[in-house]
Write a protein that holds these residues in place. Structure first.
Motif, PDB file in Angstrom:
ATOM      1  N   ASP A 191       0.829  -1.213   0.000  1.00 42.16           N
ATOM      2  CA  ASP A 191       0.000   0.000   0.000  1.00 42.16           C
ATOM      3  C   ASP A 191       0.860   1.259   0.000  1.00 42.16           C
ATOM      4  O   ASP A 191       0.507   2.266  -0.624  1.00 42.16           O
ATOM      5  CB  ASP A 191      -0.926   0.006   1.210  1.00 42.16           C
ATOM      6  CG  ASP A 191      -1.990  -1.085   1.130  1.00 42.16           C
ATOM      7  OD1 ASP A 191      -2.360  -1.442  -0.012  1.00 42.16           O
ATOM      8  OD2 ASP A 191      -2.433  -1.576   2.167  1.00 42.16           O
ATOM      9  N   GLU A 192       1.989   1.209   0.685  1.00 42.84           N
ATOM     10  CA  GLU A 192       2.851   2.387   0.751  1.00 42.84           C
ATOM     11  C   GLU A 192       3.642   2.602  -0.540  1.00 42.84           C
ATOM     12  O   GLU A 192       4.083   3.711  -0.829  1.00 42.84           O
ATOM     13  CB  GLU A 192       3.815   2.255   1.933  1.00 42.84           C
ATOM     14  CG  GLU A 192       3.115   2.273   3.283  1.00 42.84           C
ATOM     15  CD  GLU A 192       4.086   2.045   4.428  1.00 42.84           C
ATOM     16  OE1 GLU A 192       5.287   1.820   4.148  1.00 42.84           O
ATOM     17  OE2 GLU A 192       3.649   2.079   5.590  1.00 42.84           O
ATOM     18  N   LEU A 193       3.816   1.540  -1.331  1.00 41.93           N
ATOM     19  CA  LEU A 193       4.574   1.651  -2.565  1.00 41.93           C
ATOM     20  C   LEU A 193       3.750   2.209  -3.716  1.00 41.93           C
ATOM     21  O   LEU A 193       4.304   2.791  -4.654  1.00 41.93           O
ATOM     22  CB  LEU A 193       5.114   0.281  -2.982  1.00 41.93           C
ATOM     23  CG  LEU A 193       6.198  -0.323  -2.099  1.00 41.93           C
ATOM     24  CD1 LEU A 193       6.509  -1.741  -2.568  1.00 41.93           C
ATOM     25  CD2 LEU A 193       7.453   0.531  -2.139  1.00 41.93           C
ATOM     26  N   PHE A 234       3.530  -4.425  -6.594  1.00 43.17           N
ATOM     27  CA  PHE A 234       2.687  -3.975  -5.489  1.00 43.17           C
ATOM     28  C   PHE A 234       1.228  -3.846  -5.906  1.00 43.17           C
ATOM     29  O   PHE A 234       0.377  -3.469  -5.107  1.00 43.17           O
ATOM     30  CB  PHE A 234       3.185  -2.657  -4.898  1.00 43.17           C
ATOM     31  CG  PHE A 234       3.451  -1.563  -5.906  1.00 43.17           C
ATOM     32  CD1 PHE A 234       2.417  -0.933  -6.581  1.00 43.17           C
ATOM     33  CD2 PHE A 234       4.750  -1.176  -6.168  1.00 43.17           C
ATOM     34  CE1 PHE A 234       2.670   0.069  -7.486  1.00 43.17           C
ATOM     35  CE2 PHE A 234       5.017  -0.168  -7.088  1.00 43.17           C
ATOM     36  CZ  PHE A 234       3.964   0.463  -7.746  1.00 43.17           C
ATOM     37  N   ASP A 235       0.934  -4.143  -7.167  1.00 42.57           N
ATOM     38  CA  ASP A 235      -0.448  -4.183  -7.639  1.00 42.57           C
ATOM     39  C   ASP A 235      -0.536  -5.225  -8.734  1.00 42.57           C
ATOM     40  O   ASP A 235       0.471  -5.602  -9.342  1.00 42.57           O
ATOM     41  CB  ASP A 235      -0.902  -2.821  -8.167  1.00 42.57           C
ATOM     42  CG  ASP A 235      -2.392  -2.585  -7.935  1.00 42.57           C
ATOM     43  OD1 ASP A 235      -3.102  -3.578  -7.660  1.00 42.57           O
ATOM     44  OD2 ASP A 235      -2.837  -1.435  -8.026  1.00 42.57           O
ATOM     45  N   ARG A 236      -1.729  -5.691  -8.998  1.00 42.03           N
ATOM     46  CA  ARG A 236      -1.929  -6.745  -9.970  1.00 42.03           C
ATOM     47  C   ARG A 236      -2.434  -6.194 -11.291  1.00 42.03           C
ATOM     48  O   ARG A 236      -2.998  -5.096 -11.350  1.00 42.03           O
ATOM     49  CB  ARG A 236      -2.972  -7.756  -9.464  1.00 42.03           C
ATOM     50  CG  ARG A 236      -2.555  -8.599  -8.284  1.00 42.03           C
ATOM     51  CD  ARG A 236      -3.695  -9.546  -7.919  1.00 42.03           C
ATOM     52  NE  ARG A 236      -3.369 -10.360  -6.768  1.00 42.03           N
ATOM     53  CZ  ARG A 236      -2.891 -11.600  -6.833  1.00 42.03           C
ATOM     54  NH1 ARG A 236      -2.672 -12.134  -8.014  1.00 42.03           N
ATOM     55  NH2 ARG A 236      -2.625 -12.279  -5.750  1.00 42.03           N
ATOM     56  N   LEU A 237      -2.251  -6.988 -12.363  1.00 44.22           N
ATOM     57  CA  LEU A 237      -3.086  -6.766 -13.529  1.00 44.22           C
ATOM     58  C   LEU A 237      -4.517  -7.090 -13.126  1.00 44.22           C
ATOM     59  O   LEU A 237      -5.463  -6.428 -13.540  1.00 44.22           O
ATOM     60  CB  LEU A 237      -2.645  -7.669 -14.685  1.00 44.22           C
ATOM     61  CG  LEU A 237      -1.205  -7.471 -15.181  1.00 44.22           C
ATOM     62  CD1 LEU A 237      -0.913  -8.424 -16.323  1.00 44.22           C
ATOM     63  CD2 LEU A 237      -0.980  -6.040 -15.612  1.00 44.22           C
ATOM     64  N   ARG A 238      -4.666  -8.082 -12.265  1.00 49.05           N
ATOM     65  CA  ARG A 238      -5.948  -8.359 -11.615  1.00 49.05           C
ATOM     66  C   ARG A 238      -5.864  -7.776 -10.215  1.00 49.05           C
ATOM     67  O   ARG A 238      -5.023  -8.149  -9.415  1.00 49.05           O
ATOM     68  CB  ARG A 238      -6.197  -9.863 -11.547  1.00 49.05           C
ATOM     69  CG  ARG A 238      -7.448 -10.255 -10.794  1.00 49.05           C
ATOM     70  CD  ARG A 238      -7.606 -11.754 -10.765  1.00 49.05           C
ATOM     71  NE  ARG A 238      -7.823 -12.277 -12.102  1.00 49.05           N
ATOM     72  CZ  ARG A 238      -7.826 -13.580 -12.382  1.00 49.05           C
ATOM     73  NH1 ARG A 238      -7.620 -14.457 -11.434  1.00 49.05           N
ATOM     74  NH2 ARG A 238      -8.039 -13.982 -13.620  1.00 49.05           N
ATOM     75  N   PRO A 257       8.517 -10.597   1.165  1.00 46.85           N
ATOM     76  CA  PRO A 257       7.322 -10.356   1.974  1.00 46.85           C
ATOM     77  C   PRO A 257       6.675  -9.016   1.621  1.00 46.85           C
ATOM     78  O   PRO A 257       7.350  -8.006   1.463  1.00 46.85           O
ATOM     79  CB  PRO A 257       7.864 -10.349   3.409  1.00 46.85           C
ATOM     80  CG  PRO A 257       9.115 -11.170   3.337  1.00 46.85           C
ATOM     81  CD  PRO A 257       9.708 -10.881   1.993  1.00 46.85           C
ATOM     82  N   GLY A 258       5.359  -9.043   1.481  1.00 49.92           N
ATOM     83  CA  GLY A 258       4.614  -7.835   1.137  1.00 49.92           C
ATOM     84  C   GLY A 258       4.337  -7.700  -0.340  1.00 49.92           C
ATOM     85  O   GLY A 258       3.531  -6.857  -0.749  1.00 49.92           O
TER      86      GLY A 258
END
Length: 650
Positions: free
Chosen positions: A39-41, A169-173, A90-91
């Motif tokens: 979330d922070e990235l 830090f995020d998905r295509l989905r 991790p994360g």
């Protein structure tokens, strides 16, 4: 089950290995990275506008890890040795790898996947290297395992290095649910029915730049040779350098199988049936038109880049279509864009009004403008991640690629867009340009020199020959092509076409007589000699009884050279004002190219820097300020030299 079910295809899908085989692998070594909060990235995204940027989904983390640091282990009773390495971050929402050194011996394979899973990406082989590097698809887990298997006596010849772990830090989905706006229209909806073919040419792709991982859109395009050469058109503000191009990973047929009602909650969320399994990796930059690479801005340039996908196989494996294009500059009377908003599953948008030719973010019509302006979308919209997506005119040919704009859905969950404009870099504005290499968009997309400004799209896999295998082996100044067919119907012969990096590196064989029959195997072997050194795209075509020529397979080969350094005569020769020479080296090295007069005085330095192995370098010779006479052109490298006598006319 064999270890190599897809190697002949050269493309990568999810594959399965037997659990019994995986159980024989040793406990892997590990790279464990410090925890990072996803979330922070995540950067704050500007929805759309003048500073439209590709959507960032990850960051790179330098590790420089190779098998040389670990022990190779035996693989049960098989004559193989194995290196398994686990990466833990991790994360992370997902992980992928970029190998800046990727050299595997014959028979070696590399796979990646989630721990304890039998569905893996791969197998990758030496053929999957792009400029000696390789980027992998994303594994949606905070842990992945990479496994290399080599013949027992070849482990010492492996050269691999994981330069970067790419921490998504995020998905295509999406992990949070909400994705592209609800006003978008799925390509599964009936509105897309007239564009079913064009839909299959469009892909989303990730790439690495400035320590980040980003996502854009682009499309496969046809060329006048109809040879299935995998040219991919997208935006320069996505990929502006050849070093970025090699990091690209393409996701094909990433779309929903059902139509979600625009404006519904479902349309604003990712459904579970979007596919991300069909991928290919790596691309080579061929042409570029724009100012992003030099000035960091889209303004005053058409924002175009042409890539060639570096998988040595026919993308028909994924049922792709090679879209047509229109560089005439004639204003489209309506337009359609097919794209991946925010990297989401494929969507389609419609503007039913005539387009304007303007400057980027301009409002004044200008016949020489760099962009096509979509005044407002009538159905659907575009978003961050749609960058580079194709714009089709009413004839279903690509006229430009998305640079930026203010378009978006009007409100969260709404069915309408905000009636704001978008701007697409016009293919017509950059067709005769390139700020990279020596060939323009026109020369790559019209290799036959027909002079056409429009070309229709086509599926290049609908043929009456069932091809079992196709290989091409490069030798010294020659390529030997071998192929086998399982069945031949209504054909008279075959033709081989070789296309290299230089305009003169195009060779077409005579017609090779067919000797197969329906449901009967036939084998062929043909050698083309007297070739200049360098990489070649190899196309095999059938000749039907009515004289039509259709591509049935493609591959690649590299022609070697006996000289350490080779330098061509200028073209044209003798020279009056300008000429072009090509320099090729047997091994990578730095080379200086100088022009001397008859007294031995250097009158010009034409090149001073590194040259890649067996990649012809185009060098322009400007003789407009030189006097008439005879000159000596000399290339001097770290491992050899070459000279040519040059005549300049008054």
């Amino acid at each position: 089950m064999t270890l190599h079910p897809l190697i002949v295809l050269g493309l990568v899908m999810l594959i399965s290995y037997p659990a019994s085989l995986k159980a024989q692998s040793a406990v892997p070594s590990e790279t464990v990275l410090p925890y990072l909060n996803a979330d922070e990235l995540r950067p704050s995204e500007r929805a759309h506008g003048l500073g439209l940027e590709p959507r960032q989904i990850g960051i790179t983390r330098r590790v420089n890890r190779s098998p040389a640091l670990d022990e190779w282990t035996s693989t049960g009773n098989l004559p193989l040795r194995t290196w398994r390495h686990r990466v833990v971050a991790p994360g992370a929402v997902g992980l992928s790898l970029f190998f800046d050194r990727f050299q595997l011996p014959p028979g070696a394979t590399l796979t990646i996947g989630e721990p304890e899973k039998t569905d893996l990406y791969g197998p990758y082989t030496a053929e999957d290297a792009t400029e000696a590097s390789h980027a992998t698809p994303i594994v949606w887990n905070d842990t992945l395992v990479v496994e290399v298997r080599v013949p027992a006596d070849a482990s010492e010849t492996v050269t691999l290095r994981i330069r970067d772990v790419v921490h998504a830090f995020d998905r295509l989905r999406s992990v949070t649910g909400a994705k592209s706006g609800a006003c978008n229209i799925d390509v599964a909806c009936s509105e897309a029915d007239p564009y079913r073919d064009q839909v299959r040419s469009v892909a989303t792709y990730t790439y690495i730049e400035n320590s980040g991982q980003f996502v854009c859109t682009g499309a496969l395009v046809n060329n006048s040779a109809y040879d299935a050469r995998p040219f991919f058109l997208t935006a320069e503000h996505c990929i502006s350098t050849p070093n970025t191009a090699v990091t690209a990973v393409f996701y094909w047929n990433y779309e929903n199988s059902t139509c979600r009602t625009p404006g519904s909650t479902e349309s604003g969320n990712e459904s579970d049936d979007s596919r991300q399994e069909e991928t290919s990796s790596g691309a080579i930059m061929r042409a570029r038109a724009g100012n992003v690479h030099s000035l960091g801005t889209i303004f005053d340039g058409p924002d175009l880049v042409l890539l060639e996908l570096d998988d040595p196989a026919d993308l028909s494996t994924f049922g792709v279509y090679y879209s047509g294009w229109d560089a005439s500059g004639d204003p489209p009377q309506q337009a359609v864009s097919i794209h991946h908003p925010r990297g989401d599953a494929k969507r389609i948008s419609f503007d039913l009004d005539p387009l304007q030719r303007t400057a980027y973010f301009g409002s004044t019509e200008d016949a020489s403008g760099t962009h096509w302006k979509v005044g407002a979308w009538d159905l659907g919209t575009t978003e961050v991640g749609s960058s580079g997506s194709p714009l089709f005119g009413e004839n279903k040919r690509i006229v430009g690629v998305l640079s930026g704009g203010d378009a978006a859905c009007a409100a969260e969950g709404g069915a309408d867009d905000n009636n704001e404009p978008d701007w697409y870099g016009a293919l017509a504005a950059g067709f005769d340009e390139t700020s990279f290499g020596h060939m323009t968009f026109r020369e790559w997309l019209d290799p036959l020199g027909t002079g056409t400004l429009t070309l229709d799209g086509e599926y290049l896999d609908q043929i009456p020959v069932e091809l079992i295998s196709l290989t091409a082996t490069g030798g010294t100044n020659a390529v030997t092509v071998e192929w086998e067919t399982a069945s031949e119907t209504q054909i008279t012969g075959f033709r081989i076409v070789l296309t290299g990096d230089a305009p003169s590196h195009r060779h077409t064989s005579e017609i090779i007589t067919a000797r197969g029959a329906p449901n009967a195997r036939a084998s062929y072997r043909h050698t083309i000699s007297n070739l200049a050194p360098g990489p070649y795209h190899v196309r095999l075509a059938e000749i039907t009884v009515d004289g039509a020529e259709k591509t049935i397979g493609t591959t690649q080969a590299t022609v070697g050279m006996t000289e350490r350094v080779a330098l061509t005569l200028p073209s044209p020769h003798p020279i009056r004002s300008h000429g072009r020479v090509y320099l090729t080296v047997r091994s990578a090295q730095s080379v200086q190219v100088d022009l001397f007069d008859v007294l031995g005085r250097r009158v010009a330095r034409l090149h001073d820097g590194p040259i890649a192995r067996l990649r012809p370098l185009s060098i322009e010779l400007d003789a407009s300020e030189l006097g008439a006479g005879t000159y000596l052109l000399r290339a001097h490298g770290e491992r050899g030299s070459a000279t040519q006598r040059v005549v300049i006319l008054p």
